[in-house]
Design a protein around this motif. Structure first.
Motif, PDB file in Angstrom:
ATOM      1  N   ASP A   1       0.906  -1.239  -0.152  1.00 30.11           N
ATOM      2  CA  ASP A   1       0.044  -0.029  -0.114  1.00 30.11           C
ATOM      3  C   ASP A   1       0.948   1.413  -0.121  1.00 30.11           C
ATOM      4  O   ASP A   1       0.370   2.307  -0.409  1.00 30.11           O
ATOM      5  CB  ASP A   1      -0.901   0.102   1.115  1.00 30.11           C
ATOM      6  CG  ASP A   1      -2.262  -0.576   0.779  1.00 30.11           C
ATOM      7  OD1 ASP A   1      -2.628  -0.614  -0.072  1.00 30.11           O
ATOM      8  OD2 ASP A   1      -3.034  -0.646   1.670  1.00 30.11           O
ATOM      9  N   LYS A   2       2.220   1.164   0.434  1.00 31.86           N
ATOM     10  CA  LYS A   2       3.062   2.347   0.423  1.00 31.86           C
ATOM     11  C   LYS A   2       3.177   2.688  -0.996  1.00 31.86           C
ATOM     12  O   LYS A   2       3.369   4.140  -1.253  1.00 31.86           O
ATOM     13  CB  LYS A   2       4.306   1.984   0.747  1.00 31.86           C
ATOM     14  CG  LYS A   2       4.316   1.661   2.694  1.00 31.86           C
ATOM     15  CD  LYS A   2       5.664   1.384   3.154  1.00 31.86           C
ATOM     16  CE  LYS A   2       5.468   0.907   4.349  1.00 31.86           C
ATOM     17  NZ  LYS A   2       6.587   0.391   5.135  1.00 31.86           N
ATOM     18  N   LEU A   3       3.087   2.111  -1.982  1.00 34.67           N
ATOM     19  CA  LEU A   3       2.925   2.292  -3.504  1.00 34.67           C
ATOM     20  C   LEU A   3       2.061   3.345  -3.665  1.00 34.67           C
ATOM     21  O   LEU A   3       2.258   4.271  -4.364  1.00 34.67           O
ATOM     22  CB  LEU A   3       3.044   1.154  -4.269  1.00 34.67           C
ATOM     23  CG  LEU A   3       3.228   1.415  -5.769  1.00 34.67           C
ATOM     24  CD1 LEU A   3       4.684   1.788  -6.166  1.00 34.67           C
ATOM     25  CD2 LEU A   3       2.664   0.246  -6.473  1.00 34.67           C
ATOM     26  N   GLU A   4       0.778   3.272  -2.981  1.00 34.60           N
ATOM     27  CA  GLU A   4      -0.172   4.255  -3.387  1.00 34.60           C
ATOM     28  C   GLU A   4      -0.269   5.518  -2.371  1.00 34.60           C
ATOM     29  O   GLU A   4      -0.665   6.468  -2.645  1.00 34.60           O
ATOM     30  CB  GLU A   4      -1.559   3.579  -3.293  1.00 34.60           C
ATOM     31  CG  GLU A   4      -1.778   2.589  -4.444  1.00 34.60           C
ATOM     32  CD  GLU A   4      -3.009   1.645  -4.450  1.00 34.60           C
ATOM     33  OE1 GLU A   4      -4.103   2.261  -4.731  1.00 34.60           O
ATOM     34  OE2 GLU A   4      -3.133   0.635  -4.345  1.00 34.60           O
ATOM     35  N   PHE A   5      -0.046   5.221  -1.021  1.00 36.61           N
ATOM     36  CA  PHE A   5      -0.541   6.303  -0.220  1.00 36.61           C
ATOM     37  C   PHE A   5       1.084   7.154   0.251  1.00 36.61           C
ATOM     38  O   PHE A   5       0.933   8.362   0.413  1.00 36.61           O
ATOM     39  CB  PHE A   5      -0.616   5.687   1.273  1.00 36.61           C
ATOM     40  CG  PHE A   5      -2.110   4.979   1.214  1.00 36.61           C
ATOM     41  CD1 PHE A   5      -3.220   5.630   0.861  1.00 36.61           C
ATOM     42  CD2 PHE A   5      -2.098   3.492   1.287  1.00 36.61           C
ATOM     43  CE1 PHE A   5      -4.586   4.909   0.871  1.00 36.61           C
ATOM     44  CE2 PHE A   5      -3.378   2.890   1.026  1.00 36.61           C
ATOM     45  CZ  PHE A   5      -4.582   3.675   0.884  1.00 36.61           C
ATOM     46  N   LEU A   6       2.120   6.555   0.134  1.00 37.86           N
ATOM     47  CA  LEU A   6       3.304   7.175   0.316  1.00 37.86           C
ATOM     48  C   LEU A   6       4.126   7.423  -1.102  1.00 37.86           C
ATOM     49  O   LEU A   6       5.178   8.376  -1.089  1.00 37.86           O
ATOM     50  CB  LEU A   6       4.092   6.571   1.199  1.00 37.86           C
ATOM     51  CG  LEU A   6       3.661   6.325   2.584  1.00 37.86           C
ATOM     52  CD1 LEU A   6       4.599   5.621   3.402  1.00 37.86           C
ATOM     53  CD2 LEU A   6       3.231   7.659   3.268  1.00 37.86           C
ATOM     54  N   GLY A   7       3.678   6.838  -2.244  1.00 38.56           N
ATOM     55  CA  GLY A   7       4.643   6.973  -3.482  1.00 38.56           C
ATOM     56  C   GLY A   7       5.591   5.693  -3.822  1.00 38.56           C
ATOM     57  O   GLY A   7       6.050   5.208  -2.832  1.00 38.56           O
ATOM     58  N   VAL A   8       5.972   5.879  -4.944  1.00 36.47           N
ATOM     59  CA  VAL A   8       6.896   4.745  -5.609  1.00 36.47           C
ATOM     60  C   VAL A   8       8.235   4.932  -4.926  1.00 36.47           C
ATOM     61  O   VAL A   8       8.900   4.113  -4.770  1.00 36.47           O
ATOM     62  CB  VAL A   8       6.790   4.915  -7.026  1.00 36.47           C
ATOM     63  CG1 VAL A   8       7.458   6.001  -7.822  1.00 36.47           C
ATOM     64  CG2 VAL A   8       7.649   3.367  -7.437  1.00 36.47           C
ATOM     65  N   ARG A   9       8.661   6.383  -4.747  1.00 38.68           N
ATOM     66  CA  ARG A   9       9.878   6.553  -4.201  1.00 38.68           C
ATOM     67  C   ARG A   9      10.131   5.811  -2.866  1.00 38.68           C
ATOM     68  O   ARG A   9      11.025   5.573  -2.638  1.00 38.68           O
ATOM     69  CB  ARG A   9       9.977   8.069  -4.220  1.00 38.68           C
ATOM     70  CG  ARG A   9      11.326   8.535  -3.677  1.00 38.68           C
ATOM     71  CD  ARG A   9      11.694   9.985  -3.869  1.00 38.68           C
ATOM     72  NE  ARG A   9      12.751  10.537  -3.488  1.00 38.68           N
ATOM     73  CZ  ARG A   9      13.070  10.726  -2.242  1.00 38.68           C
ATOM     74  NH1 ARG A   9      12.342  10.552  -1.276  1.00 38.68           N
ATOM     75  NH2 ARG A   9      14.427  10.890  -1.895  1.00 38.68           N
ATOM     76  N   VAL A  10       9.113   6.245  -1.903  1.00 41.92           N
ATOM     77  CA  VAL A  10       9.356   5.758  -0.621  1.00 41.92           C
ATOM     78  C   VAL A  10       9.112   4.251  -0.805  1.00 41.92           C
ATOM     79  O   VAL A  10       9.881   3.554   0.117  1.00 41.92           O
ATOM     80  CB  VAL A  10       8.113   6.300   0.102  1.00 41.92           C
ATOM     81  CG1 VAL A  10       7.874   5.412   1.463  1.00 41.92           C
ATOM     82  CG2 VAL A  10       8.199   7.832   0.353  1.00 41.92           C
ATOM     83  N   ALA A  11       8.294   3.603  -1.464  1.00 41.29           N
ATOM     84  CA  ALA A  11       8.024   2.208  -1.553  1.00 41.29           C
ATOM     85  C   ALA A  11       9.428   1.561  -2.138  1.00 41.29           C
ATOM     86  O   ALA A  11       9.810   0.622  -1.412  1.00 41.29           O
ATOM     87  CB  ALA A  11       7.004   1.811  -2.493  1.00 41.29           C
ATOM     88  N   LEU A  12      10.155   2.074  -3.198  1.00 45.79           N
ATOM     89  CA  LEU A  12      11.327   1.276  -3.450  1.00 45.79           C
ATOM     90  C   LEU A  12      12.381   1.602  -2.508  1.00 45.79           C
ATOM     91  O   LEU A  12      13.272   0.602  -2.219  1.00 45.79           O
ATOM     92  CB  LEU A  12      11.699   2.234  -4.820  1.00 45.79           C
ATOM     93  CG  LEU A  12      10.871   2.018  -6.175  1.00 45.79           C
ATOM     94  CD1 LEU A  12      11.455   2.932  -7.260  1.00 45.79           C
ATOM     95  CD2 LEU A  12      10.938   0.540  -6.417  1.00 45.79           C
TER      96      LEU A  12
END
Length: 236
Positions: free
Chosen positions: A96-107
């Motif tokens: 869910d971090k991909l959607e709520f925090l963005g791909v930069r944070v998820a990576l």
């Protein structure tokens, strides 16, 4: 008399059709995983949280008998294990971090967690701002990174990993480098030379569906380098 335009070979048409089909299947698969993860969070997660609260209240009201308190403590421990298992299942299904925090944070967090779990040096170079790319690109970038890290853990025998993400006007590029054994060992099979190795083959097909490429090669000195390049859609 006009000459009809040459038609593409049947093999090329079939390959294009299969690529479109795979892209559609992967998109549907992503949506199903996301939906199931949300259900686990909203339904099962909420119920488990409520059970934890009720059990805590019951433990406060229970007689202070050792046997009862020990049984209640054991129940609470089991319940907390189920809560954690449910959380891990949600993450594996969909980050869910991909959607709520963005791909930069998820990576970035994926690389950091990998370094902690594998007890190796994991460095990550990311753009200062959030990546300017469609959601579909972010999903493929994250899935490819996760697959690359899994294969490094399984085959590379590396002590250090570098992940670099470059974002420019025309494309976004993911590079994953390790200092392990390189492509002379089992890692050489990862793009499909041996049956049963489908992780990076799937990533390559997903990149191709978006018009991009995925390559795997030996590093300059040692280890292996994975590179994924995804072109950005042309604005209308």
């Amino acid at each position: 008399m006009s000459v009809p335009a040459p038609q593409p070979p049947q093999d090329a048409l079939r390959s294009a059709d299969l690529s479109d089909l795979l892209g559609h299947v992967h998109t549907c698969w992503d949506n199903e995983r996301r939906s199931l993860s949300r259900q686990l969070h909203d339904s099962l997660g909420s119920s488990l949280t409520a059970l934890t609260m009720h059990l805590g209240l019951l433990m406060q009201k229970m007689p202070q008998e050792a046997a009862l308190q020990d049984r209640a403590a054991h129940m609470k421990q089991l319940l907390m294990q189920i809560v954690e298992t449910n959380r891990q299942m949600q993450i594996k299904l969909w980050n869910d971090k991909l959607e709520f925090l963005g791909v930069r944070v998820a990576l970035g967090e994926a690389v950091e967690q990998f370094g902690q779990q594998q007890q190796l040096t994991a460095r990550c170079s990311l753009p200062e701002e959030e990546l300017n790319c469609p959601r579909s690109h972010g999903i493929v970038l994250l899935h490819t990174l996760e697959e690359a890290l899994r294969n490094i853990a399984a085959h590379a025998r590396a002590s250090a990993v570098d992940v670099i993400v470059d974002d420019n006007e025309d494309e976004v590029m993911l590079t994953v480098k390790d200092n392990g054994v390189g492509l002379d060992g089992p890692v050489a099979t990862l793009l499909g030379q041996v049956s049963g190795k489908f992780g990076l083959r799937t990533a390559r097909e997903r990149a191709a569906y978006l018009g991009g490429t995925l390559t795997l090669s030996n590093g300059a000195e040692r280890g292996a380098t994975l590179t994924m390049i995804l072109p950005k859609p042309v604005a209308a």
